[in-house]
Motif scaffolding. Structure first.
Motif, PDB file in Angstrom:
ATOM      1  N   LYS A  41       0.828  -1.203   0.000  1.00 28.43           N
ATOM      2  CA  LYS A  41       0.000   0.000   0.000  1.00 28.43           C
ATOM      3  C   LYS A  41       0.865   1.256   0.000  1.00 28.43           C
ATOM      4  CE  LYS A  41      -3.930   2.134   2.322  1.00 28.43           C
ATOM      5  NZ  LYS A  41      -4.943   2.019   3.400  1.00 28.43           N
ATOM      6  N   GLN A  71      -8.638  13.988  -8.288  1.00 31.84           N
ATOM      7  CA  GLN A  71      -9.624  12.918  -8.410  1.00 31.84           C
ATOM      8  C   GLN A  71      -8.975  11.600  -8.840  1.00 31.84           C
ATOM      9  OE1 GLN A  71     -12.740  13.013  -7.520  1.00 31.84           O
ATOM     10  NE2 GLN A  71     -13.217  10.911  -8.172  1.00 31.84           N
ATOM     11  N   TYR A  74      -7.084  10.122  -5.908  1.00 31.39           N
ATOM     12  CA  TYR A  74      -7.984   9.529  -4.910  1.00 31.39           C
ATOM     13  C   TYR A  74      -8.528   8.177  -5.381  1.00 31.39           C
ATOM     14  CZ  TYR A  74     -11.858   8.956  -1.677  1.00 31.39           C
ATOM     15  OH  TYR A  74     -12.721   8.463  -0.739  1.00 31.39           O
ATOM     16  N   GLU A  75      -8.862   8.089  -6.675  1.00 33.81           N
ATOM     17  CA  GLU A  75      -9.376   6.826  -7.206  1.00 33.81           C
ATOM     18  C   GLU A  75      -8.317   5.736  -7.174  1.00 33.81           C
ATOM     19  OE1 GLU A  75     -10.736   7.825 -11.066  1.00 33.81           O
ATOM     20  OE2 GLU A  75     -12.597   8.771 -10.382  1.00 33.81           O
ATOM     21  N   THR A  77      -5.715   5.566  -4.949  1.00 29.81           N
ATOM     22  CA  THR A  77      -5.164   5.267  -3.622  1.00 29.81           C
ATOM     23  C   THR A  77      -6.166   5.356  -2.492  1.00 29.81           C
ATOM     24  OG1 THR A  77      -4.533   7.569  -3.255  1.00 29.81           O
ATOM     25  CG2 THR A  77      -2.929   6.140  -4.379  1.00 29.81           C
ATOM     26  N   ASN A  78      -7.275   6.077  -2.691  1.00 27.75           N
ATOM     27  CA  ASN A  78      -8.242   6.339  -1.620  1.00 27.75           C
ATOM     28  C   ASN A  78      -7.572   7.063  -0.440  1.00 27.75           C
ATOM     29  OD1 ASN A  78     -10.866   6.245  -0.589  1.00 27.75           O
ATOM     30  ND2 ASN A  78     -10.445   4.370   0.577  1.00 27.75           N
ATOM     31  N   GLN A  80      -5.917  10.851   1.278  1.00 27.66           N
ATOM     32  CA  GLN A  80      -6.146  12.292   1.320  1.00 27.66           C
ATOM     33  C   GLN A  80      -4.945  13.028   0.741  1.00 27.66           C
ATOM     34  OE1 GLN A  80      -7.890  13.686   5.129  1.00 27.66           O
ATOM     35  NE2 GLN A  80      -7.666  11.551   5.802  1.00 27.66           N
ATOM     36  N   ASN A 211     -12.668  15.138   8.049  1.00 26.77           N
ATOM     37  CA  ASN A 211     -11.928  14.216   7.196  1.00 26.77           C
ATOM     38  C   ASN A 211     -10.497  14.673   6.964  1.00 26.77           C
ATOM     39  OD1 ASN A 211     -13.977  12.408   6.938  1.00 26.77           O
ATOM     40  ND2 ASN A 211     -14.783  13.288   5.029  1.00 26.77           N
ATOM     41  N   THR A 270      -2.303   8.286   3.928  1.00 30.13           N
ATOM     42  CA  THR A 270      -3.151   7.100   3.835  1.00 30.13           C
ATOM     43  C   THR A 270      -3.194   6.417   5.182  1.00 30.13           C
ATOM     44  OG1 THR A 270      -3.532   5.022   2.672  1.00 30.13           O
ATOM     45  CG2 THR A 270      -1.261   5.592   3.073  1.00 30.13           C
TER      46      THR A 270
END
Length: 603
Positions: A41, A71, A74-75, A77-78, A80, A211, A270
């Motif tokens: 990861k 965007q 984020y897609e 790695t999900n 911040q 968040n 992450t």
């Protein structure tokens, strides 16, 4: 017992293999999965982070482009992501701040609010009821024109950021000690001014603030580390950030360069918390999973062992029967694998062995039959020699005696002696011919040629042929033969049979008595009988009369008893025809009979 041992061994082996495999899998996940997952990861996020920074540096940096890059990141790695300028100001319209102008110097300071507007501090901060042009007192951490607030005070309210104070404590700085000695710390500030710009969130935006709260805390930690010389802001930095004892994060920081100068900073974070939670759940899950999987292993192993052992046991049973020369059972071929091929080969072997053994059996029977025939032929030769020696002994003695009488001139009537000698020679010739005929029939090599003919005609011809002997004894022969009765047989041999039986009847019928010679229709067969009146045959001689040289009355002369071979020859001829025959005593005499087949249709 052997059947069970094969299944039991396969069962234990399968259970052992499945169990060991599951244990290795469990130990591998327990010991290495967490480290492997974290490393994978981290590598994935770091690689995507580098690509984002590179693409950002070469982009136009307009809002739409930056939004698309964020965007995509984020897609992938999900995780911040934040962009800060060289002064630490967040470069995003969704982040919140305020600006103040210092009263004494008219200097403008930028105060980011995302750091302090977390879930717990939001209500107390909003109680300040800040608006533009409000007079405020601010104490905090200074970097160029950016102040990270520790306290914000209005005329009526005061707010304090516990999170910033905790960060200072992490670096060994006690706020209670330095709050009255701010001049001794160049990165601390205590200022007074009024608000020129204010961008505050609504209550609906609180979720978004919470968040990014953790990431802002991580940014503050990194800034403090840079100020204290513990981090290099010009290099890619990766470090762990732990909010509390339960939450762990991995943070990535990289400067954004332009013409060799730092223009901004990119921060990505992450969470590693899902890994910890998943591993804790897995440890409890494996306890129940092991029990369930072990039960499944038992069932699958038993089924697998039975499935593998069943064809092997069937092969064992069939081959065991084959060893006992029982080829009746065949193996079912229900698969195309090695076991199916083996079953097919065993079936082929069974068929071939059965065929070869059957051929050997037939050949053995043929050899036995040939040996039997050879022995019978040898016995026939010996009996022929013995019989003919015995039968020729008497006529040869007579001939020798009469020849010596002629030589010694015992009587002047030599014609009588000569007639006797010629008669004995004829008898000897007849005996030899009958002996040769009998030997040929007994050899088993004689083949008959069958043809259809009228049995009525044959009986009439034999009656005519023996009419002289019949008339000499003044016998009456009753002929009952239909000329339309046709039989399938060898005509010459059947004629010889009738001649022998009729001659035998003539010899044993008293003078002036009757003989019946007839042929009668019996469906698919024709029955021929020769009945003569006279004395019956003794019971103990009924079976023996068919033997060679057998005479019922041993005292009878050879002139009335014949050669003793006629009935024996008759027996062998009828046996070659596979014709039933026999002799029976009746109230007034003796009846000989035999049966012949009619021709088949189309013959």
């Amino acid at each position: 017992m052997k059947r069970e041992s094969v299944v039991w061994k396969l069962f234990l082996l399968t259970v052992g293999l499945f169990t060991i495999t599951f244990l290795f899998f469990f130990l591998g996940q327990s010991l290495f999965l967490e480290k492997f997952y974290i490393q994978k990861k981290t590598d994935r996020v770091q690689q995507a982070f580098k690509e984002f920074v590179t693409d950002y540096e070469h982009s136009r940096k307009d809002f739409t482009t930056v939004k698309q890059l964020k965007q995509r990141f984020y897609e992938q790695t999900n995780a911040q992501l934040l962009l800060l300028d060289q002064n630490g100001i967040v470069q995003d319209e969704d982040y919140y701040y305020m600006e103040i102008k210092e009263l004494n110097t008219n200097k403008t300071f930028y105060i980011p609010l995302n750091t302090i507007l977390n879930g717990e501090a939001y209500s107390s901060f909003m109680n300040l009821s800040l608006q533009e042009r409000d007079h405020v007192f601010i104490k905090g951490i200074l970097k160029d024109n950016v102040i990270i607030p520790v306290t914000i005070q209005t005329k009526n309210q005061k707010w304090r950021s516990d999170s910033v104070i905790e960060d200072l404590k992490a670096f060994g700085i006690q706020w209670d000690v330095i709050k009255d000695e701010l001049d001794s710390h160049q990165f601390m500030i205590d200022t007074e001014g009024y608000i020129t710009k204010l961008h505050l969130p609504l209550k609906a935006d609180l979720h978004f603030i919470s968040n990014v709260d953790s990431l802002m805390q991580a940014v503050q930690s990194w800034e403090l580390a840079v100020r204290l010389g513990e981090a290099d802001q010009r290099k890619l930095t990766t470090y762990s950030f732990q909010e509390n004892e339960e939450v762990r994060n991995q943070v990535f920081v990289k400067p954004i360069m332009q013409n060799g100068k730092i223009q901004a900073f990119a921060f990505a974070m992450t969470s590693l918390q899902p890994v910890d939670e998943a591993m804790n759940v897995l440890k409890h899950y494996y306890l129940y999973a092991f029990i369930f999987v072990f039960f499944i292993i038992i069932l699958l192993s038993f089924y697998f062992s039975k499935m593998i052992a069943r064809p092997l046991l069937e092969i064992h049973n069939v081959t065991k029967k084959m060893a006992n020369l029982d080829f009746s059972q065949k193996l079912p071929v229900i698969s195309h694998d090695e076991i199916g091929s083996l079953s097919k080969s065993i079936n082929t072997l069974s068929v071939n062995l059965k065929d070869r053994i059957e051929k050997l059996r037939i050949t053995n029977e043929q050899l036995k039959e040939e040996v039997k025939k050879e022995r019978q032929l040898e016995r026939t030769r010996k009996e022929f020699i013995s019989g003919i020696s015995h039968e020729l002994k008497t006529p040869l003695s007579v001939i020798r005696s009469f020849a010596e009488g002629i030589k010694d001139k015992i009587s002047s009537d030599t014609d009588y002696y000569t007639d006797v000698i010629l008669e004995e020679v004829d008898n000897m010739n007849t005996l030899i011919l009958e002996m040769l005929e009998l030997a040929k029939l007994e050899s088993g090599t004689y083949k008959l040629k069958m043809t259809p003919f009228s049995i009525g005609d044959l009986l009439s011809q034999v009656h005519a042929k023996l009419s002289f002997n019949i008339e000499n004894k003044h016998l009456h022969v009753q002929l009952e033969a239909d000329r339309t009765l046709i039989v399938q047989a060898n005509r010459n041999k059947i004629e010889q049979v009738v001649v022998n039986l009729l001659s035998n009847a003539i010899r044993h019928t008293p003078t002036g008595q009757c003989i019946t010679l007839g042929a009668y229709d019996y469906g698919s067969e024709v029955k021929v009988i020769i009945h003569n009146t006279g004395e019956p045959i003794p019971e103990d001689s009924l079976e023996r009369i068919w033997d060679r040289f057998y005479r019922i009355d041993a005292s009878r002369s050879r002139h009335t008893g014949g050669t003793g071979l006629g009935l024996s020859i008759t027996k062998h001829i009828l046996e070659l025809h596979k014709a039933p025959f026999g002799v029976q005593n009746s109230e007034d005499g003796v009846t000989f009979y035999f049966q012949l087949q009619k021709p088949e249709h189309g013959s």
